[in-house]
Design an enzyme around this catalytic site. Structure first.
Site, PDB file in Angstrom:
ATOM      1  CB  SER A 248      42.032  30.169  45.485  1.00 48.86           C
ATOM      2  OG  SER A 248      42.071  30.150  46.640  1.00 48.86           O
TER       3      SER A 248
ATOM      4  CE1 TYR B 166      46.204  33.904  45.722  1.00 51.10           C
ATOM      5  CE2 TYR B 166      44.505  33.635  47.236  1.00 51.10           C
ATOM      6  CZ  TYR B 166      45.316  32.984  46.447  1.00 51.10           C
ATOM      7  OH  TYR B 166      45.399  31.761  46.180  1.00 51.10           O
TER       8      TYR B 166
END
Length: 261
Positions: free
Chosen positions: A145, A158
């Site tokens: 990501s 995260y």
């Protein structure tokens, strides 16, 4: 020059929706035999049917919870028993949970993200790796990501998991140097899938706000990047690909249409 996937087997985790689902379809269209796994096994039936309609190929589908060692072991054994070999592993299964600061965040969310995004990816890779090496032309694709390059408030754990994915991917590339295995990280920015709905624990109104005024990427956009990476000639490795919408310039930097300038 690109190659196609005929004669090769690709495994996709988290294939019941979003990027995983579209990647499985795209790989099948590119000629790969496909094995798909997800917690929501009932959703895989539609995917298998669509692959069969479009390509005439019979995909292998089985339940897979990457946070469960018995589930992982059963899935790996099933895939190897069915195909005998694996060339490509797409570690797509992952999630974000919550947007609270460290002070008030739910520790159960932290644990689930770590178990899914980090331990799940590592366990899947460890178990399939001997078969990928033995294939003579293997490829591991990890879904990272933009959050693995730039952290932000409310995303500490995260982001930490995606920084970890980036580190794992780089370490694997060093460990596998000289072996017939390529290692790639595909690192998307904002993609409109069930990601935000999951992050906000099913709150559709909060999830919708994430994409307000922005043209986000789609799951097909990322699937296309994955297929590009795995269909390069065997000596070509796409180390890392950061992919964002034209409306995004950082993990938290967006141009929102209709917003005051």
């Amino acid at each position: 020059m690109a190659i196609d996937g005929r004669g090769k087997v690709a495994v996709v985790t988290g294939a019941s929706s979003g990027i995983g689902r579209q990647t499985a379809l795209a790989l099948a269209r590119a000629g790969f035999d496909v094995a798909v796994g997800a917690r929501r096994k009932e959703r895989l039936a539609d995917l298998v049917d669509e692959i069969a309609r479009e390509t005439g190929k019979a995909a292998y589908a089985a339940a897979l919870d990457v946070t469960s060692v018995p589930s992982i072991d059963a899935f790996v054994q099933g895939v190897i028993g069915h195909f005998g070999v694996v060339h490509v592993l797409v570690n797509n299964a992952g999630k974000a949970l919550g947007r609270d600061p460290v002070e008030t965040a739910d520790e159960a969310d932290w644990q689930e993200m770590l178990d899914t995004n980090v331990m799940g990816l590592m366990r899947m890779t460890k178990r399939f790796l001997p078969h990928i090496v033995a294939s003579g032309d293997g490829h591991i694709v990890n879904l990272g990501s933009i959050a693995g390059h730039e952290s932000y408030a409310g995303g500490s754990v995260y982001c930490a998991t995606k920084f970890a994915v980036r580190a794992i991917t780089e370490a694997l590339r060093h460990e596998l140097l000289g072996k017939p295995v390529r290692v790639t990280s595909i690192d998307p920015g904002m993609v409109e899938t069930e990601f935000s709905l999951v992050r906000f624990h099913g709150d559709a109104s909060e999830a919708a706000k994430v994409y307000q005024g922005v043209r986000p990427l789609t799951a097909d956009d990322i699937a296309d990047c994955i297929v590009f990476a795995v269909t390069r000639p065997a000596h070509v490795n796409i180390d890392e690909m950061i992919v964002t919408s034209i409306d995004q310039a950082g993990a938290r930097v967006f141009h929102r249409r209709g917003a005051p300038s």
